[in-house]
Design a protein around this motif. Structure first.
Motif, PDB file in Angstrom:
ATOM      1  N   GLU A 105      17.035  32.079 -25.652  1.00  0.00           N
ATOM      2  CA  GLU A 105      16.362  30.789 -25.570  1.00  0.00           C
ATOM      3  C   GLU A 105      16.467  30.033 -26.889  1.00  0.00           C
ATOM      4  O   GLU A 105      16.762  28.835 -26.918  1.00  0.00           O
ATOM      5  N   ARG A 109      18.509  26.570 -27.416  1.00  0.00           N
ATOM      6  CA  ARG A 109      17.775  25.372 -27.827  1.00  0.00           C
ATOM      7  C   ARG A 109      18.384  24.739 -29.069  1.00  0.00           C
ATOM      8  O   ARG A 109      18.611  23.523 -29.130  1.00  0.00           O
ATOM      9  N   PRO A 187      18.595  31.147 -19.245  1.00  0.00           N
ATOM     10  CA  PRO A 187      19.272  31.042 -20.543  1.00  0.00           C
ATOM     11  C   PRO A 187      20.763  31.313 -20.451  1.00  0.00           C
ATOM     12  O   PRO A 187      21.554  30.722 -21.189  1.00  0.00           O
ATOM     13  N   ARG A 190      22.470  28.083 -19.498  1.00  0.00           N
ATOM     14  CA  ARG A 190      22.511  27.139 -20.625  1.00  0.00           C
ATOM     15  C   ARG A 190      23.568  27.553 -21.642  1.00  0.00           C
ATOM     16  O   ARG A 190      24.305  26.719 -22.169  1.00  0.00           O
TER      17      ARG A 190
END
Length: 405
Positions: A105, A109, A187, A190
């Motif tokens: 994560e 980010r 995650p 992403r």
């Protein structure tokens, strides 16, 4: 996925769990835990002096620091020890319970924030063999490799590309995280999207040196992501094991992390005073005898010198107090030796733990050893303030106040 096996790094009993033999062997090879055979296909898992997490197929083992400082503070200690520019906000908001989910994560980010305005580009020097001249001809290589031939031409030129060091570090860290077995879908998606965004960037080979980069106006938006990516590359691994299991590990030696953090933080804090701070200060405990050199080397964690003379001596110890609140006697003997050999009146034992500093005057000497705990559970800003307080007190008690610039 099965429930993670969570151990405290000071746990002396461990956990007895059923494991397949290949999984037990792969788990032992990570260095995070010691794996001992029990009866009926069960194995006892014990901490091996490190902290972190290992995931092997569906088995996950986590060893948490003795003070349960949490992932965000662990990453801060790691990052600051490598580079004092690593700030608390680089790891703020990190979810704590599952190390792999938190790392994924955090990396996603910061990488999204870094590449949101477009993938960074820069110039790289390329050496190639071309049929046309581009850039500069490497005459020596041309003669050595192709004597008597005009083409292809050995040339060197600068190319404006996305395949630069910063992007290589970032994509390699993303690939490392994507290789973690059973990573959660959100995650993983992403990170896969980010990997596609960096599709034209080379992935570093395992064992290859990490490219050197320097913060600048051009890569400013990349800096937090790069610092976290470097930590992922430095402390994690993801591989196929022996071909029968998938292995991923993030393993950290907390004693080394604490020593490095204390050294870096003290170096930064002591910059406001005159003198020079030296890490792993080399010297000898004994004096040379006629016809021979000193034979007992010593390397002190942190020594601050003024006019080339040692004035402040620190040693970092990531250890636990005894049940009675006492620290190991051997640490005090060591500090007494340092203080005697370097001719300083006070030696500072910097421990990881709570409580208040405590001074111990050594009998029949003018030397005192100060036990100075640092509370690693404190927020990063407060932790750095504790180090500032240590530096200030050490400088003051050494009688150097009047020398402050």
């Amino acid at each position: 996925m099965t429930t993670p096996i969570i151990l405290d790094e000071l746990d002396r009993n461990g956990r007895v769990v059923p494991l397949a033999a290949p999984v037990a062997a792969a788990l032992s090879e990570t260095g995070l835990v010691e794996v001992r055979p029990e009866l009926r296909g069960e194995w006892r898992i014990l901490p091996a002096g490190k902290v972190g997490a290992v995931r092997i197929d569906d088995v996950q083992v986590q060893v948490v620091p003795k003070s349960r400082i949490g992932l965000s503070k662990l990453l801060f200690l790691l990052g600051y020890a490598r580079d004092p520019g690593f700030r608390p906000e680089n790891v703020s908001g990190v979810a704590e319970p599952d190390l792999w989910a938190a790392l994924a994560e955090s990396l996603a980010r910061l990488a999204e924030r870094a590449t949101g305005g477009g993938v960074l580009q820069g110039y790289v020097t390329v050496e190639d063999s071309l049929r046309t001249v581009r850039g500069r001809i490497r005459i020596g290589d041309q003669i050595a490799r192709r004597p008597g031939f005009l083409v292809p031409v050995e040339v060197t030129f600068d190319e404006f590309t996305v395949d630069i060091g910063e992007n290589r570090i970032l994509r390699t860290a993303i690939r490392r995280m994507l290789a973690v077995p059973r990573l959660a879908d959100a995650p993983a998606a992403r990170l896969a999207h980010l990997d596609g965004r960096l599709a034209e960037v080379s992935v570093l080979r395992r064992g290859a040196p990490i490219p050197v980069w320097h913060p600048s106006r051009l890569n400013e938006r990349y800096v937090p992501a790069l610092r976290l990516a470097e930590l992922v590359l430095a402390h994690s691994s993801a591989e196929a094991g022996d071909g029968t299991v998938q292995v991923a590990g993030f393993v950290v030696d907390m004693a080394k992390v604490f020593e490095d953090f204390v050294g870096t933080a003290l170096t930064e804090s002591l910059r406001r005073f005159p003198g020079t701070t030296v890490l792993q200060y080399p010297d000898h405990l004994d004096q040379p005898t006629p016809g021979s050199k000193p034979g007992i080397p010593m390397y002190v964690d942190v020594v601050h010198t003024v006019n080339r003379r040692p004035r402040l001596v620190f040693d970092a110890k990531y250890k636990a107090e005894s049940p009675g609140g006492r620290y190991p006697n051997a640490d005090h003997y060591q500090m007494l030796a340092y203080a005697t050999a370097l001719a300083v009146p006070t030696a500072w034992l910097v421990y990881a733990g709570g409580g208040q500093p405590h001074s111990r005057a050594i009998r029949n000497t003018g030397i005192q050893v100060v036990e100075y705990p640092l509370n690693l559970r404190a927020e990063p800003v407060e932790l750095l303030a504790q180090v500032d307080g240590l530096a200030e007190r050490a400088w003051t008690e050494a009688g150097l106040v009047q020398s402050v610039a």
